[in-house]
Scaffold this motif. Structure first.
Motif, PDB file in Angstrom:
ATOM      1  N   PRO A 120       1.002  -1.336   0.068  1.00  0.00           N
ATOM      2  CA  PRO A 120      -0.024   0.156  -0.074  1.00  0.00           C
ATOM      3  C   PRO A 120       0.874   1.356   0.032  1.00  0.00           C
ATOM      4  O   PRO A 120       0.447   2.270  -0.022  1.00  0.00           O
ATOM      5  N   PHE A 121       2.210   1.104  -0.044  1.00  0.00           N
ATOM      6  CA  PHE A 121       2.938   2.146  -0.041  1.00  0.00           C
ATOM      7  C   PHE A 121       4.052   2.073  -0.939  1.00  0.00           C
ATOM      8  O   PHE A 121       4.445   0.984  -1.556  1.00  0.00           O
ATOM      9  N   THR A 122       4.830   3.128  -1.332  1.00  0.00           N
ATOM     10  CA  THR A 122       6.229   3.014  -2.184  1.00  0.00           C
ATOM     11  C   THR A 122       7.273   2.728  -1.434  1.00  0.00           C
ATOM     12  O   THR A 122       7.674   3.389  -0.386  1.00  0.00           O
ATOM     13  N   LEU A 123       8.271   1.758  -1.896  1.00  0.00           N
ATOM     14  CA  LEU A 123       9.414   1.487  -1.219  1.00  0.00           C
ATOM     15  C   LEU A 123      10.429   3.058  -1.091  1.00  0.00           C
ATOM     16  O   LEU A 123      10.263   3.594  -2.100  1.00  0.00           O
ATOM     17  N   THR A 124      10.899   3.201   0.100  1.00  0.00           N
ATOM     18  CA  THR A 124      11.810   4.373  -0.042  1.00  0.00           C
ATOM     19  C   THR A 124      13.067   3.990  -0.948  1.00  0.00           C
ATOM     20  O   THR A 124      13.398   2.955  -1.389  1.00  0.00           O
ATOM     21  N   THR A 125      13.961   5.001  -1.361  1.00  0.00           N
ATOM     22  CA  THR A 125      15.052   4.948  -2.238  1.00  0.00           C
ATOM     23  C   THR A 125      15.957   3.920  -1.302  1.00  0.00           C
ATOM     24  O   THR A 125      16.725   3.148  -2.077  1.00  0.00           O
ATOM     25  N   GLY A 126      16.131   4.321  -0.250  1.00  0.00           N
ATOM     26  CA  GLY A 126      16.904   3.314   0.484  1.00  0.00           C
ATOM     27  C   GLY A 126      16.769   1.800   0.733  1.00  0.00           C
ATOM     28  O   GLY A 126      17.510   0.967   0.413  1.00  0.00           O
ATOM     29  N   GLN A 127      15.444   1.589   0.906  1.00  0.00           N
ATOM     30  CA  GLN A 127      14.927   0.168   0.757  1.00  0.00           C
ATOM     31  C   GLN A 127      14.953  -0.568  -0.495  1.00  0.00           C
ATOM     32  O   GLN A 127      15.412  -1.553  -0.668  1.00  0.00           O
ATOM     33  N   ARG A 128      14.594   0.408  -1.625  1.00  0.00           N
ATOM     34  CA  ARG A 128      14.864  -0.259  -3.139  1.00  0.00           C
ATOM     35  C   ARG A 128      16.480  -0.430  -3.409  1.00  0.00           C
ATOM     36  O   ARG A 128      16.812  -1.661  -3.906  1.00  0.00           O
ATOM     37  N   GLU A 129      17.375   0.426  -2.846  1.00  0.00           N
ATOM     38  CA  GLU A 129      18.557   0.028  -3.163  1.00  0.00           C
ATOM     39  C   GLU A 129      19.222  -1.209  -2.524  1.00  0.00           C
ATOM     40  O   GLU A 129      20.158  -2.030  -2.985  1.00  0.00           O
ATOM     41  N   VAL A 130      18.770  -1.232  -1.225  1.00  0.00           N
ATOM     42  CA  VAL A 130      19.317  -2.420  -0.431  1.00  0.00           C
ATOM     43  C   VAL A 130      18.694  -3.665  -0.863  1.00  0.00           C
ATOM     44  O   VAL A 130      19.397  -5.019  -0.968  1.00  0.00           O
ATOM     45  N   GLY A 131      17.451  -3.643  -1.427  1.00  0.00           N
ATOM     46  CA  GLY A 131      16.857  -4.780  -1.916  1.00  0.00           C
ATOM     47  C   GLY A 131      17.477  -5.407  -3.199  1.00  0.00           C
ATOM     48  O   GLY A 131      17.606  -6.479  -3.310  1.00  0.00           O
ATOM     49  N   GLU A 132      18.059  -4.479  -4.011  1.00  0.00           N
ATOM     50  CA  GLU A 132      18.834  -4.775  -5.113  1.00  0.00           C
ATOM     51  C   GLU A 132      20.146  -5.253  -4.813  1.00  0.00           C
ATOM     52  O   GLU A 132      20.281  -6.336  -5.562  1.00  0.00           O
ATOM     53  N   SER A 133      20.729  -4.834  -3.557  1.00  0.00           N
ATOM     54  CA  SER A 133      21.993  -5.577  -3.371  1.00  0.00           C
ATOM     55  C   SER A 133      21.832  -6.999  -2.816  1.00  0.00           C
ATOM     56  O   SER A 133      22.624  -7.717  -3.055  1.00  0.00           O
ATOM     57  N   LEU A 134      20.589  -7.041  -1.955  1.00  0.00           N
ATOM     58  CA  LEU A 134      20.513  -8.227  -1.590  1.00  0.00           C
ATOM     59  C   LEU A 134      19.994  -9.256  -2.542  1.00  0.00           C
ATOM     60  O   LEU A 134      20.503 -10.365  -2.654  1.00  0.00           O
ATOM     61  N   ASP A 135      19.282  -8.929  -3.538  1.00  0.00           N
ATOM     62  CA  ASP A 135      19.024  -9.718  -4.614  1.00  0.00           C
ATOM     63  C   ASP A 135      20.032 -10.181  -5.352  1.00  0.00           C
ATOM     64  O   ASP A 135      20.278 -11.614  -5.601  1.00  0.00           O
ATOM     65  N   ALA A 136      21.412  -9.279  -5.649  1.00  0.00           N
ATOM     66  CA  ALA A 136      22.469  -9.949  -6.265  1.00  0.00           C
ATOM     67  C   ALA A 136      23.162 -10.803  -5.362  1.00  0.00           C
ATOM     68  O   ALA A 136      23.790 -11.843  -5.917  1.00  0.00           O
ATOM     69  N   ALA A 137      23.279 -10.499  -4.104  1.00  0.00           N
ATOM     70  CA  ALA A 137      24.046 -11.455  -3.194  1.00  0.00           C
ATOM     71  C   ALA A 137      23.317 -12.701  -2.953  1.00  0.00           C
ATOM     72  O   ALA A 137      24.054 -13.949  -3.072  1.00  0.00           O
ATOM     73  N   LEU A 138      21.846 -12.579  -3.300  1.00  0.00           N
ATOM     74  CA  LEU A 138      21.234 -14.263  -2.843  1.00  0.00           C
ATOM     75  C   LEU A 138      20.996 -14.914  -4.156  1.00  0.00           C
ATOM     76  O   LEU A 138      21.279 -16.123  -4.056  1.00  0.00           O
ATOM     77  N   SER A 139      21.519 -14.269  -5.176  1.00  0.00           N
ATOM     78  CA  SER A 139      21.671 -15.135  -6.478  1.00  0.00           C
ATOM     79  C   SER A 139      23.007 -15.521  -6.650  1.00  0.00           C
ATOM     80  O   SER A 139      23.152 -16.395  -7.672  1.00  0.00           O
ATOM     81  N   ALA A 140      24.134 -15.304  -5.933  1.00  0.00           N
ATOM     82  CA  ALA A 140      25.309 -15.663  -6.168  1.00  0.00           C
ATOM     83  C   ALA A 140      25.582 -17.206  -5.611  1.00  0.00           C
ATOM     84  O   ALA A 140      24.564 -17.595  -4.680  1.00  0.00           O
ATOM     85  N   ASP A 141      26.348 -17.998  -6.034  1.00  0.00           N
ATOM     86  CA  ASP A 141      26.643 -19.463  -5.605  1.00  0.00           C
ATOM     87  C   ASP A 141      27.709 -19.573  -4.382  1.00  0.00           C
ATOM     88  O   ASP A 141      28.291 -20.608  -4.166  1.00  0.00           O
ATOM     89  N   HIS A 142      27.695 -18.666  -3.701  1.00  0.00           N
ATOM     90  CA  HIS A 142      28.723 -18.453  -2.390  1.00  0.00           C
ATOM     91  C   HIS A 142      27.850 -17.832  -1.504  1.00  0.00           C
ATOM     92  O   HIS A 142      26.901 -16.842  -1.843  1.00  0.00           O
ATOM     93  N   PRO A 143      27.891 -18.175  -0.141  1.00  0.00           N
ATOM     94  CA  PRO A 143      27.014 -17.732   0.985  1.00  0.00           C
ATOM     95  C   PRO A 143      26.950 -16.000   1.063  1.00  0.00           C
ATOM     96  O   PRO A 143      28.133 -15.767   1.132  1.00  0.00           O
TER      97      PRO A 143
END
Length: 765
Positions: A289-312
């Protein structure tokens, strides 16, 4: 009968080589002295005693300033006796000797009263005009600092066994039974045994933690000279040079340990959990029901990339109180569930775990109702696992986790039990990392066949150098900004000593909030009120653990004003005319877990207007209509605690107010903490101020490092350049020698520093 063969003088080219880590103290000092050092200070080896550094140095001819002595801390000072008197005790046999000492300050002469119970020898020794070293714990009696039964050493009759007339006097960390000068005597014996204070040709050669090339670059000098200069300096400048050397050495040990841990983690193989375009996360984002903040969106993208990697992934997520870290973590958990994995959220208390479970379930709605009527097409289950659950509920939760039916499992330390199994654990989220140790956060990770990803969250802002020192094995993500609608919090100090009439105004202000349909927190440092027996002085740490406050009818603390307690405060508020008819609840760590959860739920629903609590509400608790927080005896809390506590209000779009109530006089050292909190809501500024005001050695405590509890000399704010340089050196060492096979001394130092049990390998003969 022939006599012993004449001993041949060792040449400088063939010095004795000694590893102080393997040299037991009883072989040098005798069993009695070694036992005292082990029991009193935890020191077992020559190396441990050599690394028990002086905390400061006193000039022999200079008296120490008495103004500003730290309360409740052990101090050592040089002072002159001004007067000495003796009087009988009122309630028991014997006498009290009172000695007044002075620092002879011409501009602001300070005096301090010392009390000796049955101190006949002290009365004979400490006559006017005598100068002595005094050591003891500073307490308060009749609003004035005092020392009770302090140890003392007459400087006219120096018994240290060494002429200190022109040398600085080292002051060691000590205990009530082991004085600084007693420790100094044993250190002197060890230095002499090793030849460190004698002929340089006879001195031992000590294995050095710091590689020779680095020591030369940093101008650190040799290790034997450093030990001599830090323990027996000819002048204070020598000690400061040695302290710089040991600061760098300490930073290198810590940073190498963290670099090795990072390398080990990066070498592991994990299952990548890439984001899906259709699934739980996409459906969740679509109905937000709301828009993600810029900080939430940027951290989300970083987590997306880290979770997609084949090392922990090993990430530390930090941000201000209320910045939306939980939402960011939930989106990461949904990404993992979409990719066929499970997520575990580890919370420090049952109250917080229950709230996380309720909040996630409510936020997801139909997305959390897999297999249920009304559940979404892409849905999962969210289950709760705590120690207080019924056997049937626990069995159901365990089955849901083991079968994979539950995509998200929220729990407390109960999640760490060996009985908890997961079908495919892909992500571990640790909330409020400062409540858990390294071993605890790794327990869940070692359960999985393939290491899961790790996300550590903290709402206590951590300065950059602290993060490098404490969480250096984790990549740090910063969540900037606050979600839309988050209101500012006004913080005010309420000094009752200067304005006693404000006490009634506090509760009138609380009534105004209640009448406006809002809710109020009242925070107390204690659970029980006075007069309830031995536990009257108990402090609650937020999870039901109490710390006792000792009292003595004849002691200097007997006049201390009682601290606010949950029980007494709640009872008083129920009688207060200003709060007539107001619904008041109580919450603290010693309540039955079910009662704690029920009370918090009632406050969350609005069935309670005022919640009188200990710090169990410090983290995570989110009540939208709570707008006022009253913290009684606020001076008893630390800066980070106060910042966390006030973050519980103003979370529903309405402005928040925090009142820091204190009975301390203006100018008291503890008032500085309150001034700092009232001056800013910038958590990073407060974190740095916190480090400056409190004892910094506890930064690297067992909860963070998994081992020894203090930094010795390193100061993470002042020594940023040292830490950065040591971090770079450590990274280079590990890249070249991951197993530290070519650096055995450094590897051994890491084991000693981070593992108290590492000394078990000592020769037992």
């Amino acid at each position: 009968m022939t006599g012993p063969a004449p001993q041949r003088r060792r040449s400088a080219s063939a010095p004795r080589i000694l590893d102080p880590r393997a040299h037991r103290l009883d072989r040098v000092l005798g069993k009695a002295n070694a036992t005292k050092l082990e029991k009193g200070l935890g020191l077992r080896t020559v190396g441990a005693l050599l690394n028990h550094f002086p905390r400061r140095y006193l000039e022999r001819g200079e008296l120490q300033s008495i103004a500003g002595l730290p309360i409740d801390e052990e101090v050592t000072l040089i002072a002159e006796v001004l007067s000495s008197s003796q009087r009988p005790m009122r309630n028991r046999r014997g006498s009290i000797v009172e000695v007044v000492i002075t620092d002879r300050d011409a501009l602001r002469p300070g005096t301090l009263t010392l009390s000796f119970f049955s101190g006949y020898q002290a009365f004979r020794d400490l006559q006017p005009g005598v100068t002595a070293l005094f050591s003891g714990k500073v307490s308060v009696y009749r609003h004035q600092p005092t020392l009770t039964n302090p140890h003392y050493l007459l400087l006219e009759d120096d018994t240290t066994g060494e002429d200190l007339a022109n040398r600085p006097i080292p002051v060691y960390p000590a205990t009530a039974t082991l004085t600084s000068w007693w420790v100094a005597q044993r250190v002197a014996t060890v230095l002499a045994h090793l030849g460190i204070t004698g002929d340089p040709d006879d001195a031992v050669r000590l294995p050095d933690v710091v590689p020779a090339g680095i020591a030369a670059r940093e101008h650190l000098g040799d290790l034997v000279t450093a030990y001599r200069d830090i323990h027996a300096p000819a002048e204070v400048a020598d000690a400061y040079r040695a302290r710089h050397r040991f600061r760098y050495q300490e930073a290198l040990i810590l940073q190498t340990a963290l670099a090795r841990r990072r390398a080990e983690q990066q070498a592991q193989v994990a299952v990548g959990r890439p984001r899906r375009d259709d699934g739980l996360l996409a459906d969740f984002d679509a109905v937000l029901p709301f828009t993600l903040t810029t900080g939430q969106r940027e951290v989300g993208e970083s987590l997306d990339a880290a979770l997609s990697a084949d090392h922990p992934m090993n990430a530390l997520l930090q941000g201000e109180v209320g910045s939306g870290k939980t939402l960011v973590a939930l989106r990461a958990m949904l990404q993992v569930v979409d990719a066929g994995g499970q997520a575990a959220l580890l919370a420090p208390t049952e109250v917080l775990a229950a709230q996380h479970h309720a909040s996630i379930t409510s936020t997801l709605g139909p997305l959390a109702q897999a297999g249920m009527l009304g559940g979404a097409e892409h849905a999962t289950r969210v289950v709760l696992l705590t120690g207080s659950m019924s056997t049937a509920a626990r069995r159901e939760a365990l089955l849901a986790a083991a079968s994979g039916e539950a995509g998200i499992v929220v729990g407390t330390h109960a999640l760490l039990s060996e009985t908890v199994q997961f079908a495919e654990l892909g992500l571990v989220v640790v909330d409020e990392q400062h409540r858990f140790g390294v071993e605890q956060r790794d327990t869940l990770r070692t359960r999985a066949g393939v290491p899961p990803h790790l996300l550590v969250m903290t709402a206590t802002p951590i300065p950059r150098t602290v993060a490098m020192t404490v969480f250096g094995d984790l990549g740090t993500l910063f969540l900037d900004g606050l979600p839309a609608g988050r209101a500012p919090i006004d913080t005010h100090i309420v000094p009752l000593t200067e304005h006693p009439v404000w006490r009634e105004r506090i509760w009138q202000r609380a009534r105004e909030e209640v009448d406006a349909g809002r809710q109020v927190y009242v925070v107390c440092p204690k659970i029980e009120g006075d007069g309830t027996g031995a536990r009257a002085g108990g402090f609650d740490d937020g999870d039901g653990v109490e710390l006792e406050l000792a009292t003595d009818d004849d002691g200097p603390d007997s006049k201390r004003a009682p601290l606010a307690s949950v029980e007494d405060t709640a009872a008083a508020l129920r009688r207060a005319p200003a709060l007539a008819g107001v619904r008041i609840g109580e919450l603290h760590g010693r309540l039955d877990p079910g009662d704690k959860v029920a009370t918090m739920a009632a406050f969350h629903r609005g069935d309670l207007d005022v919640l009188v609590s200990t710090t169990v509400i410090e983290v995570g608790v989110d009540v939208a209509r709570a707008t006022l927080m009253v913290i009684l005896d606020a001076d008893r809390f630390g800066i980070s605690q106060l910042h966390q506590l006030r973050g519980r209000v103003g979370r529903g779009g309405l402005p928040g107010t925090c009142l820091l109530v204190t009975s301390l006089e203006e100018g008291h050292p503890s008032r500085a903490r309150l001034d700092a909190v009232a001056s800013t809501t910038d958590g990073f500024r407060l974190a740095e101020e916190d480090l400056k005001l409190r004892r910094e050695g506890d930064i690297l405590g067992a909860r963070q490092s998994g081992g020894r509890s203090t930094l010795k000399l390193l100061r993470v704010i002042e020594d940023e350049k040292i830490i950065v340089a040591a971090r770079q050196d450590a990274q280079a060492i590990i890249e070249d020698d991951p197993g530290l096979t070519g650096h055995p001394v450094l590897a051994g130092a890491i084991d000693d520093y981070l593992d108290p049990e590492a000394e078990e390998w000592l020769d037992r003969g």
